[in-house]
Design a protein around this motif. Sequence first.
Motif, PDB file in Angstrom:
ATOM      1  N   ILE A  24       0.822  -1.202   0.000  1.00 42.53           N
ATOM      2  CA  ILE A  24       0.000   0.000   0.000  1.00 42.53           C
ATOM      3  C   ILE A  24       0.859   1.257   0.000  1.00 42.53           C
ATOM      4  CG2 ILE A  24      -0.179  -0.115   2.520  1.00 42.53           C
ATOM      5  CD1 ILE A  24      -2.807   1.326   0.122  1.00 42.53           C
ATOM      6  N   THR A  66     -14.088   0.402   8.485  1.00 47.50           N
ATOM      7  CA  THR A  66     -13.048  -0.464   9.032  1.00 47.50           C
ATOM      8  C   THR A  66     -13.585  -1.292  10.193  1.00 47.50           C
ATOM      9  OG1 THR A  66     -11.297   1.087   8.408  1.00 47.50           O
ATOM     10  CG2 THR A  66     -10.759  -0.526  10.105  1.00 47.50           C
ATOM     11  N   GLY A 262      -6.000  -0.719   2.429  1.00 47.76           N
ATOM     12  CA  GLY A 262      -5.199  -0.548   3.628  1.00 47.76           C
ATOM     13  C   GLY A 262      -4.834  -1.847   4.311  1.00 47.76           C
ATOM     14  N   ARG A 275      -3.460   1.963   8.635  1.00 50.41           N
ATOM     15  CA  ARG A 275      -3.341   1.544   7.246  1.00 50.41           C
ATOM     16  C   ARG A 275      -4.574   1.951   6.439  1.00 50.41           C
ATOM     17  NH1 ARG A 275       0.563  -2.178   5.894  1.00 50.41           N
ATOM     18  NH2 ARG A 275      -0.824  -3.093   4.322  1.00 50.41           N
ATOM     19  N   THR A 276      -5.733   1.995   7.094  1.00 55.82           N
ATOM     20  CA  THR A 276      -6.923   2.511   6.410  1.00 55.82           C
ATOM     21  C   THR A 276      -6.709   3.960   6.005  1.00 55.82           C
ATOM     22  OG1 THR A 276      -8.517   1.029   7.476  1.00 55.82           O
ATOM     23  CG2 THR A 276      -9.350   3.145   6.722  1.00 55.82           C
ATOM     24  N   VAL A 278      -3.943   5.357   5.170  1.00 53.31           N
ATOM     25  CA  VAL A 278      -3.113   5.360   3.959  1.00 53.31           C
ATOM     26  C   VAL A 278      -3.972   5.007   2.745  1.00 53.31           C
ATOM     27  CG1 VAL A 278      -1.100   4.375   2.822  1.00 53.31           C
ATOM     28  CG2 VAL A 278      -1.075   4.735   5.292  1.00 53.31           C
ATOM     29  N   GLY A 279      -4.867   4.039   2.911  1.00 53.09           N
ATOM     30  CA  GLY A 279      -5.778   3.688   1.828  1.00 53.09           C
ATOM     31  C   GLY A 279      -6.669   4.849   1.438  1.00 53.09           C
TER      32      GLY A 279
END
Length: 326
Positions: A24, A66, A262, A275-276, A278-279
């Motif tokens: 990612i 999420t 993510g 990480r979400t 970043v997504g």
Amino acid sequence: MSTTTPGQPTAKQARRALLASSGIYIAFALIVIALAILSPAFRTPENLINIGRQIAILGIASFAMTFVILLGEIDLSIGAVASAAGVVTALALAGDFGFWAIPVALAVGAGFGLLNGLLTVYIAVPSFIATLVSFFIAQGLALTLTRGQTIIFSADWFRELFATGSVFGLRAAFLWVVVMFVVLWWLLARTRFGAHVYAVGGSQDSARMLGLAVDRMKIAVFTMAGALMGLVGMILIARIGNARADGAVGLEFDAIAAVVLGGTALGGGYGSLLRTLVGVMLVGVMNNGLAILNVDFNTQQVIKGALVIGIVLIDRWARDARRDRS
């Protein structure tokens, strides 16, 4: 002759695990570099600020998604629920409800979220179907209230609070996504509630054996996600000063894309809010870049369709990599 010991991952497995964990970030960097080269307008400070505003809505929606996906569920209603909450809020503001328009918006969103939870838990309707039902109900409600028209309101305080105001040069809409990220990250990563979300998503049967209230957990998460859509609806209408029945329809697609890109597993039990985020930035940058490059709408849909295929493949690779390491 192999140099690996029993239980130790091979070089191929190690590379796959690295790709699953870092893909990612690599994809985000490559897309940003490509867009910066292709369009000088993309890298201007004004556009970067604009991207920050745009991802506010997607960010909060993706954070809510999420939690739902971590449970092994899905929510297809978030766009329609945000639209309905925005319409109700605009009508309340136009009717001089003042501050009370805010709890009304949150209540509308939470109400639809509660409906999703009840349908999923007590009627045993798969969340895919339950949230699709809520999608149609929310969309019908918004269309009925607006009669197909745009609802215009005048409330400068509301717009400043949720979108146009600024603190230290940062717009209110962006600050809302920052606040929600911090609060929800703490809830997921540092509390018993968050640990229970992971446990339920990993294995509902095991969670029940441990004495966790699986049904109440699902209802709580769906209700929380709905309330967050009430906030999204307010930010949406505050940005543009009006509300439409279809204002946020389609948001669910980008939110699911951001969450799974993510690294959150579609089957539940694995993922993180960081990480979400970043997504979210990846999807937001891509949407902004396609618009700046004047890519027509139909082509954008094709590109997003290809992204869906990529998401499925990434999710499969990530699951295989985690299984190889275990």
